[in-house]
Design a protein around this motif. Structure first.
Motif, short mmCIF file in Angstrom:
data_model
loop_
_atom_site.label_atom_id
_atom_site.label_comp_id
_atom_site.label_asym_id
_atom_site.label_seq_id
_atom_site.Cartn_x
_atom_site.Cartn_y
_atom_site.Cartn_z
N THR A 116 64.85 20.16 70.18
CA THR A 116 64.00 21.14 70.83
C THR A 116 62.85 21.52 69.92
O THR A 116 62.96 21.42 68.70
CB THR A 116 64.82 22.40 71.20
OG1 THR A 116 63.98 23.32 71.88
CG2 THR A 116 65.38 23.08 69.97
N SER A 117 61.76 21.93 70.52
CA SER A 117 60.62 22.37 69.72
C SER A 117 60.66 23.88 69.56
O SER A 117 61.29 24.59 70.36
CB SER A 117 59.32 21.94 70.39
OG SER A 117 59.29 22.39 71.72
N GLY A 118 60.04 24.37 68.52
CA GLY A 118 60.00 25.81 68.33
C GLY A 118 61.35 26.43 68.03
O GLY A 118 61.60 27.59 68.38
N PHE A 119 62.20 25.70 67.36
CA PHE A 119 63.58 26.15 67.12
C PHE A 119 63.62 27.25 66.06
O PHE A 119 63.02 27.14 65.00
CB PHE A 119 64.43 24.96 66.67
CG PHE A 119 65.84 25.32 66.32
CD1 PHE A 119 66.22 25.53 65.00
CD2 PHE A 119 66.79 25.45 67.32
CE1 PHE A 119 67.53 25.85 64.68
CE2 PHE A 119 68.10 25.77 67.01
CZ PHE A 119 68.47 25.97 65.69
N TYR A 120 64.36 28.32 66.38
CA TYR A 120 64.55 29.41 65.42
C TYR A 120 65.99 29.51 64.97
O TYR A 120 66.28 29.84 63.83
CB TYR A 120 64.12 30.74 66.03
CG TYR A 120 62.63 30.91 66.17
CD1 TYR A 120 62.04 31.05 67.41
CD2 TYR A 120 61.81 30.95 65.04
CE1 TYR A 120 60.67 31.21 67.53
CE2 TYR A 120 60.45 31.12 65.15
CZ TYR A 120 59.88 31.24 66.40
OH TYR A 120 58.53 31.39 66.52
#
Lengths: 108, 119
Positions: A26-30
């Motif tokens: 996934t992109s933008g993973f926190y």
């Protein structure tokens, strides 16, 4: 896009230890959360990993490796009431997206 | 602990009816609430993010005219399923995060869900 993979079903006996793996893309993973859902009920929060490593909360522990895009939920001293579905949910762009879930069957 | 109340818990109605579902945060303020849909034995699918005082953000493939979301206060979001049809029958669940808590990982608190059955 994003993808999540969890085993669909796991069976274990009371008192045992079980590990539920989750791999994600996934992109933008926190960070990575885990939720428990009993049949017919709503999800309840179990844990969140924002940093690599192990987080322990009673009988449940969760692990995250960002470099491997991988996490797991570890359930110890299994009890019958732990029979439920468990979802990993990556947190990205201010939202949680849920995996397909792992159905855990605990047998006596 | 943080409590989210969702009402009604179950609705059975005829095709063509519009149904409103309420989601309230009882002991905290939530500038953001989320609406999910879950079909039997499947995962929770995020439908939309409800933002207090502004338009909701819908996920790809979710019809905004079909699923109307209103977030008029810091403790209430509503989802209206307009002109519901049998294929809209599902388990709808809302969640909310405490606006006063900082940090990326603050958990979502879920309501008990609404089981919608369209005949």
């Amino acid at each position: 896009g994003q993808s999540l993979e969890q085993p669909s079903e796991v069976t274990a006996v009371e008192g045992a230890i079980v590990q539920i793996n989750c791999t994600y893309q996934t992109s933008g993973f926190y960070g990575l959360s885990w939720y428990q859902q009993h049949d017919g009920g709503a999800p309840t929060f179990l844990s969140y990993n924002g940093l690599d490593g192990l987080e322990e909360t009673g009988r449940f522990s969760s692990f995250l490796s960002r470099s491997d895009s991988y996490g797991y939920l570890l359930l110890q001293e299994l009890q019958m009431k732990d029979s439920a579905s468990y979802f990993c949910a990556p947190y990205n762009f201010n939202k949680f997206y849920f995996g397909s879930g792992t159905k855990l069957n605990v047998k006596p | 602990g943080a409590v989210v109340s969702q009402h009604p818990s179950r609705v059975i109605c005829k095709s063509g009816t519009s149904v409103k579902i309420e989601c309230r945060s009882l002991d905290f303020q939530a500038t953001t609430m989320f609406w999910y849909r879950q079909f039997p034995k499947q995962s929770l699918m995020l439908m939309a993010t409800s933002n207090e005082g502004s338009k909701a953000t819908y996920e790809q493939g979710v019809e905004k005219d079909k699923f109307l979301i209103n977030h008029a206060s810091l403790t209430l979001s509503t989802l209206t399923v307009t002109s519901a049809h049998p294929e809209d029958s599902s388990f709808y669940i809302c969640s909310a995060r405490d606006s006063d808590l900082t940090g990326m990982g603050q958990p979502q608190h879920f309501g008990d869900g609404t089981r919608l059955s369209i005949l």
